[in-house]
Design an enzyme around this catalytic site. Structure first.
Site, PDB file in Angstrom:
ATOM      1  N   SER A 144       0.834  -1.209   0.000  1.00 32.66           N
ATOM      2  CA  SER A 144       0.000   0.000   0.000  1.00 32.66           C
ATOM      3  C   SER A 144       0.863   1.251   0.000  1.00 32.66           C
ATOM      4  O   SER A 144       1.985   1.242   0.536  1.00 32.66           O
ATOM      5  CB  SER A 144      -0.898   0.009   1.224  1.00 32.66           C
ATOM      6  OG  SER A 144      -1.541   1.267   1.346  1.00 32.66           O
ATOM      7  N   TYR A 181      -1.836   0.441  10.435  1.00 32.43           N
ATOM      8  CA  TYR A 181      -1.935  -0.236   9.144  1.00 32.43           C
ATOM      9  C   TYR A 181      -0.717   0.099   8.281  1.00 32.43           C
ATOM     10  O   TYR A 181      -0.078  -0.789   7.697  1.00 32.43           O
ATOM     11  CB  TYR A 181      -3.228   0.231   8.467  1.00 32.43           C
ATOM     12  CG  TYR A 181      -3.410  -0.169   7.029  1.00 32.43           C
ATOM     13  CD1 TYR A 181      -3.812  -1.459   6.681  1.00 32.43           C
ATOM     14  CD2 TYR A 181      -3.213   0.756   5.996  1.00 32.43           C
ATOM     15  CE1 TYR A 181      -4.004  -1.811   5.356  1.00 32.43           C
ATOM     16  CE2 TYR A 181      -3.410   0.409   4.658  1.00 32.43           C
ATOM     17  CZ  TYR A 181      -3.809  -0.874   4.357  1.00 32.43           C
ATOM     18  OH  TYR A 181      -4.009  -1.235   3.044  1.00 32.43           O
TER      19      TYR A 181
END
Lengths: 419, 249
Positions: free
Chosen positions: B141, B154
């Site tokens: 990501s 995250y």
């Protein structure tokens, strides 16, 4: 599934597939259920050609997946962008109705979500009433969730086409009757021709080509389709672009081209069945106000007189119909489907006040000749006209009331037409 | 995959996710067979049937839990056929605020985004190195490029995963095994439905699928699905920390 049940519980809902009906068939009275994401193919049996799929699957995707393996839908309408659910609900027909019947003839069973949110499997042998009313029932008996349809084995992606010019209506009808065994047949009518040329048309017959008939460049890959780029109509044309003169000129040119082109040719499936799909947004040639279509089916007895009167009224109004199509229908018994033995005529007009007045006149002529109207194309029919033309409309309405379906499922069209 | 006619088996870890299915469909359209791995694979039967029917290929389902470290060896050994291409799209966003307060929730996010995917891809890499061929694709990501207040639990796990893939690539580069890191940026899925995402920076799941296929075919190392994200992240990572810490990105 829970979401679908909840949506049905709202009442006054209608399922909507890929939005290819021309009017308000798939616009919910209170809410509309978008079925496009229920689009999975679930099983295929090469022994029988039976495909089980969810209702949101698009017919063109079925062709993309199965034509390379030698299968083609038994019945296809003039666009490949319809959903299977929509094709069943409108019980669409193709150029082969006179030999094969409508789309519903090749549906083995359907799963239908009823007013109670429960799923019922219906076929010709079990829950046959629900099956019969749902095919051609315009979504008014429940939400079609899944279906088992049968595909036709074919040897190639090609159609052997033969074009026959007919100088007037009687010649066109004669040509249809003479070629009753042809798999596909359809006529394009120059509906601005009048007098002795009334009904002047080009009739196009077609057969699935066998492997040996495929153009030599494609012989090795008989199921390959030549690439064609989609054209788009990027803007709405001004309303004046389509008028008597331009349509007249187009029709005269098209007629002459038909006369001078070779009578026999090989055409790939996409160009043969879906000429309009090649022009994305073709409807925009009618401008912002769009278009209206008139389509009715006439019984054999009154077909010629009815067609004569309808074409005469259209020619007299000087209303150019860019797209006028005539097609022979075979015998069909059904609860509420459109096709019946005889002829069907479809006329496209730009949506104007003048057109609306003409359509009212055409309705009256049609009713006088025992015609039936195609609800998948309708946007403005009057309830009294429908109920006068088709006694089955009353039966459908009463059946819906008794079965408690009328509160659960309703479209703008069913409310307008009191179904 | 220099020989375009050679059909491989592609394993998708996280086969239920929209991005995982989209990647699978893109490879299926090229004629590759698929194995979809998910915690509860039976419920994927309609997708399995649909992909297999549309593309006339084989699609298998298999059970896999990325947090079950013990079972990983057995999982890799049992796969038949052994996949030539392994794609992990497994990830868990979690709630940043909850992750700040609750170590159990934070552990779940860290393990789902870093530990689990890194360990399983590492095991597949072992086999591929032995066979001197194979392709590993890790969907990481942009959140891993720099920690931000809004999602650093995250993001830090994704940063770990990105670093792991980078190291694995370095190790495998001369051993015939390709390692691709994919950073999708925003993707329009059910998870992000209702979020106010900028259209120019938001990809459809199908775009992620196409980007993965292109990256594998062209032997790329690190790809942003929408190239604009490369620029955005270069700017974000270039901001000096003393300014960055006061921003609200």
């Amino acid at each position: 599934m829970a979401a679908l049940r909840a949506a049905v519980g709202l009442g006054g809902v209608i399922a909507r597939g890929n939005g290819r009906a021309y009017g308000d068939s798939a616009m919910g009275a209170a809410a509309t259920i978008d079925m496009r994401r229920l689009n999975r193919m679930l099983a295929f049996d090469p022994a029988t050609g039976q495909l089980v799929a969810e209702a949101g699957v698009i017919l063109g995707d079925v062709i993309t997946a199965f034509l390379p393996r030698g299968w083609f839908p038994y019945v296809t309408p003039g666009t490949k962008f319809v959903s299977l659910g929509g094709a069943i609900a409108a019980d669409v027909h193709g150029k082969n109705h006179h030999v094969d019947g409508s789309f519903g003839a090749f549906v083995d069973w359907i799963d239908v979500v009823g007013a109670d949110g429960e799923v019922t499997r219906a076929s010709r042998s079990s829950n046959s009433e629900l099956f019969g009313w749902t095919i051609g029932g315009m979504g008014l008996t429940g939400v079609i969730l899944r279906a088992a349809i049968r595909l036709r084995p074919v040897e190639s992606a090609w159609i052997r086409q033969e074009t026959i010019p007919a100088p007037h209506l009687a010649a066109a009808m004669e040509a249809f009757e003479a070629a009753d065994a042809a798999t596909y047949s359809v006529a394009w009518i120059d509906c601005l021709a009048s007098g002795g040329s009334l009904g002047r048309s080009l009739i196009m017959f077609g057969e699935h080509a066998e492997t040996g008939e495929v153009p030599s460049a494609f012989r090795k890959h008989p199921f390959a389709t030549p690439k064609r780029r989609a054209k788009t109509v990027p803007v709405n044309l001004p309303g004046a672009a389509l008028n008597t003169w331009t349509v007249k000129a187009f029709n005269a040119l098209y007629w002459r081209k038909g006369l001078s082109s070779p009578r026999k040719s090989l055409v790939d499936w996409d160009r043969y069945f879906y000429p309009l799909d090649a022009i994305l947004g073709w409807n925009r040639i009618y401008g912002r106000r769009g278009f209206l279509q008139f389509q009715c089916a006439l019984p054999p007895k009154s077909s010629e007189a009815g067609l004569r009167a309808l074409l005469g009224a259209t020619a007299a109004a000087g209303q150019g119909s860019f797209l006028a199509v005539l097609k022979r229908f075979g015998i069909q018994e059904s609860r509420f489907s459109f096709p019946m033995e005889g002829y069907t005529l479809a006329l496209d007009f730009p949506a104007t006040a003048k057109t609306l007045a003409l359509l009212d006149r055409l309705d009256a002529i049609a009713v006088d000749h025992g015609a039936r109207f195609y609800l998948a194309k309708d946007a403005r029919l009057a309830a009294t006209t429908l109920h006068r033309s088709d006694p089955r409309a009353d039966i459908l309405r009463d059946m819906r009331r008794e079965a408690g379906l009328d509160q659960a499922f309703a479209s703008a069209q069913s409310e307008r037409l009191l179904l | 995959m220099t020989d375009a006619t050679r059909k491989s088996t592609v394993l998708i870890l996280g086969g239920r996710s929209e991005i995982g299915l989209a990647i699978g469909r893109v490879f299926a359209a090229e004629g590759h067979n698929l194995i979809l791995a998910a915690r509860d694979p039976e419920s994927l039967e309609p997708e399995r049937a649909d992909i297999a029917l549309r593309h006339d290929i084989e699609v298998k389902l298999t059970q896999f839990d990325v947090l079950d470290t013990e079972s990983m060896h057995g999982f890799v050994e049992a796969l038949d056929p052994a996949p030539e291409i392994v794609v992990s799209v497994i990830g868990l966003m979690g709630e940043q605020a909850e992750n700040e307060r609750d170590p159990i929730a934070a552990t779940q996010v860290m393990r789902s985004n870093y530990e689990g995917p890194a360990l399983i891809l590492g095991l597949f890499a072992e086999r591929m190195v032995a066979a001197k061929k194979g392709t590993i694709v890790g969907v990481s990501s942009v959140a891993g490029d720099r920690g931000r207040a809004s999602n650093y639990v995250y993001g830090s796990a994704k940063a770990g995963f990105t670093a792991f893939l980078s190291g694995l690539r370095n190790r495998c580069a001369r051993l015939g095994v390709q390692v691709v890191t994919v950073k999708p940026g925003f993707v329009a899925t059910r998870m992000t439905e209702g979020m106010d995402l900028p259209a120019a920076l938001t990809a459809a799941p199908e775009e992620v699928g196409q980007a993965v296929l292109r990256a594998v075919e062209r032997g790329r190392d690190v790809v942003y699905v929408r190239p604009v994200w490369g620029l955005v992240m270069r700017i974000i990572t270039a901001i000096p920390e003393r300014f960055f810490k006061r921003t609200d990105l």
